[in-house]
Design an enzyme around this catalytic site. Structure first.
Site, PDB file in Angstrom:
ATOM      1  N   LYS A  23       4.453  10.484  -1.695  1.00 37.16           N
ATOM      2  CA  LYS A  23       3.783   9.202  -1.945  1.00 37.16           C
ATOM      3  C   LYS A  23       4.856   8.170  -2.227  1.00 37.16           C
ATOM      4  O   LYS A  23       5.932   8.514  -2.722  1.00 37.16           O
ATOM      5  CB  LYS A  23       2.859   9.303  -3.167  1.00 37.16           C
ATOM      6  CG  LYS A  23       1.763   8.264  -3.192  1.00 37.16           C
ATOM      7  CD  LYS A  23       0.546   8.745  -2.411  1.00 37.16           C
ATOM      8  CE  LYS A  23      -0.520   7.704  -2.309  1.00 37.16           C
ATOM      9  NZ  LYS A  23      -1.771   8.296  -1.790  1.00 37.16           N
TER      10      LYS A  23
ATOM     11  N   ASP B  47      -2.236   2.991   1.667  1.00 34.24           N
ATOM     12  CA  ASP B  47      -2.982   3.303   0.447  1.00 34.24           C
ATOM     13  C   ASP B  47      -3.424   1.936  -0.074  1.00 34.24           C
ATOM     14  O   ASP B  47      -3.454   0.957   0.697  1.00 34.24           O
ATOM     15  CB  ASP B  47      -2.101   4.072  -0.546  1.00 34.24           C
ATOM     16  CG  ASP B  47      -2.902   4.770  -1.653  1.00 34.24           C
ATOM     17  OD1 ASP B  47      -3.452   5.847  -1.405  1.00 34.24           O
ATOM     18  OD2 ASP B  47      -3.004   4.217  -2.774  1.00 34.24           O
TER      19      ASP B  47
HETATM   20  N1  GLU Z   1      -3.352   7.266   0.982  1.00 35.90           N
HETATM   21  C1  GLU Z   1      -4.249   8.242   1.560  1.00 35.90           C
HETATM   22  C2  GLU Z   1      -4.453   9.377   0.580  1.00 35.90           C
HETATM   23  O1  GLU Z   1      -4.479   9.166  -0.603  1.00 35.90           O
HETATM   24  C3  GLU Z   1      -3.833   8.661   2.945  1.00 35.90           C
HETATM   25  C4  GLU Z   1      -2.459   9.221   3.090  1.00 35.90           C
HETATM   26  C5  GLU Z   1      -2.015   9.469   4.509  1.00 35.90           C
HETATM   27  O2  GLU Z   1      -2.786   9.208   5.438  1.00 35.90           O
HETATM   28  O3  GLU Z   1      -0.892   9.939   4.686  1.00 35.90           O
HETATM   29  O4  GLU Z   1      -4.656  10.512   0.937  1.00 35.90           O
END
Ligand code: GLU
Length: 444
Positions: free
Chosen positions: A127, A167
């Site tokens: 992340k 996100d």
């Molecule tokens: N931000 C999204 C999550 O919390 C998607 C992450 C992604 O697609 O890599 O899963």
């Protein structure tokens, strides 16, 4: 030999001072994992699998300097937390929001490891993001920020190393600017980001995937309990991408959706939203109050969240810790039977205790909102083979993935009396595959 829960959590808190969100996410997971490991997998104790999993493989923090529209220099902080790559390249979104800090990104990266494993796709967990606040910034400012952010991030990512996505605060516009800068610096058109536009390597259904996937998961929960969505009253928080498509799918499945919200307030429509009304909300921007002025069936509640209204199903789709213990009690008092999380960790630890105590069917984010990253995984597959699948095909695969996640939760979360503890199911189900991979790959 066994692991002691209290000692383990204490050590994590000593090692990670001032990181309350990270500690909350770890505690929520190891509460289920430690009893499981002690009873069924003592081999993982010697391997120190849990101790290794709470330590990110790598964390990068960097300066992001950029020029605003007045030609003044602005300075933000950028991060990427590369949590675990045992089952595939790091994968997870980028969040741009003023409250972003290392604790929040470590909690999100930790959750992502389990979530990504549950999708059954070969993706590890990561992340990233910045304390940059996109609100009130011009398009040019957003672009300059994204270009500066990527100028540093590009050396740490790659289609087979780490694949960021969106996100909170990072949507298709930001992914476009980030991708453009990556391609320019690396001279390489690759699937290094997901959530791309469908004209330039993106996947159909990616924008809808988290919200649709959430509803497919809820459908599985209802189906398993011999029930359906038809006629259910649904409360949703948030007004972003996840909330919007969750509402759309819920309406299509015959439910009555009565709330949407943002950090300024909540709209409550006692007659429920139609697709047309949803469309109107999408064009409102931050001023949700305008909705109640147009539709007489609705009221606007400034500075309030949606959990006071009577519903059968609650879908928190805004942000972390948006349901307190008091909110959880109110939901239950009003007859709510299912809580499924479209956001990451929207329920506080105290709220979760209330759900479990009252036998609420609780779908934690790592299971219920995994549809977004699942379609990101499908986007990576399409990029790798140079193809683009139809929206029907992607939607079908998303549905199968959510059904499979539900099955895994039941497998590991079913109590002797038949009650399904979806949180335990998701924690153990997500853990096993990562733990086996770490064991097989030796001490790294
Ligand atoms: N931000 C999204 C999550 O919390 C998607 C992450 C992604 O697609 O890599 O899963």
């Amino acid at each position: 030999m066994s692991i002691n829960f209290k000692n383990f959590v204490k050590q994590v808190s000593v090692n990670n001072p001032n990181e309350p969100e990270f500690l909350q996410a770890v505690t929520e997971v190891v509460e289920d994992l430690i009893p499981f490991i002690n009873e069924h997998r003592p081999d993982l104790i010697d391997q120190k699998i849990l101790e290794r999993m709470v330590e990110p493989e790598r964390v990068v923090s960097f300066r992001v300097a950029w020029l605003d529209d007045k030609n003044e220099i602005q300075v933000n902080r950028g991060f990427r937390v590369q949590m675990n790559s045992a089952i595939g390249p790091y994968k997870g979104g980028l969040r741009f929001a003023p409250d972003v800090n290392l604790s929040i990104l470590k909690f999100l990266a930790f959750e992502q490891v389990f979530k990504n494993s549950l999708t059954s796709l070969p993706i590890g967990g990561g992340k990233g993001g910045s304390n940059f606040d996109p609100k009130g910034k011009s398009d040019q400012e957003i672009m300059r920020f994204c270009q500066s952010f990527m100028t540093e991030l590009q050396r740490h990512i790659g289609s087979e190393t780490d694949v960021p996505a969106g996100d909170i605060g990072v949507g298709s516009r930001e992914i476009g600017y980030l991708f453009g800068q990556y391609k320019r610096l690396q001279n390489n058109f690759s699937g290094v980001l997901t959530g791309k536009g469908v004209q330039w390597g993106g996947s159909y259904i990616r924008p809808e995937a988290t919200g649709y996937g959430l509803l497919y998961f809820v459908q599985c929960v209802l189906d398993y309990h011999n029930d359906t969505m038809e006629g259910k009253t649904v409360s949703i928080s948030g007004a972003g991408n996840v909330a919007y498509y969750a509402a759309e799918k819920a309406i299509q499945l015959g439910a009555k959706v009565i709330t949407l919200s943002n950090s300024q307030g909540t709209i409550y429509d006692k007659e429920g939203f139609t697709l047309e009304k949803l469309h109107f909300i999408a064009g409102l921007g931050r001023d949700l109050g305008k909705y109640a002025k147009k539709y007489s069936s609705a009221t606007y509640h400034a500075k309030e969240n949606p959990w006071q209204f009577k519903c059968d199903i609650a879908l928190p789709c805004a942000t972390q810790n948006e349901i307190s213990e008091a909110d959880a009690k109110l939901l239950i008092k009003n007859g709510c039977k299912i809580v499924a999380e479209g956001a990451n960790m929207p329920s506080t630890a105290e709220a979760i205790k209330v759900y479990i105590q009252h036998k609420i069917l609780f779908g934690p984010g790592k299971a219920a909102n995994a549809g977004g990253v699942a379609v990101s995984g499908l986007e990576m597959s399409q990029n790798a083979i140079g193809q683009q699948w139809s929206s029907e095909k992607v939607d079908h695969r998303l549905k199968l993935i959510m059904e499979n996640i539900h099955k895994t939760c039941v497998r590991y979360g079913k109590d002797n009396n038949g009650f399904v503890n979806y949180l335990r199911g998701a924690n153990i189900g997500g853990f096993i595959k990562v733990a086996e991979a770490m064991k097989a790959q030796g001490v790294v």
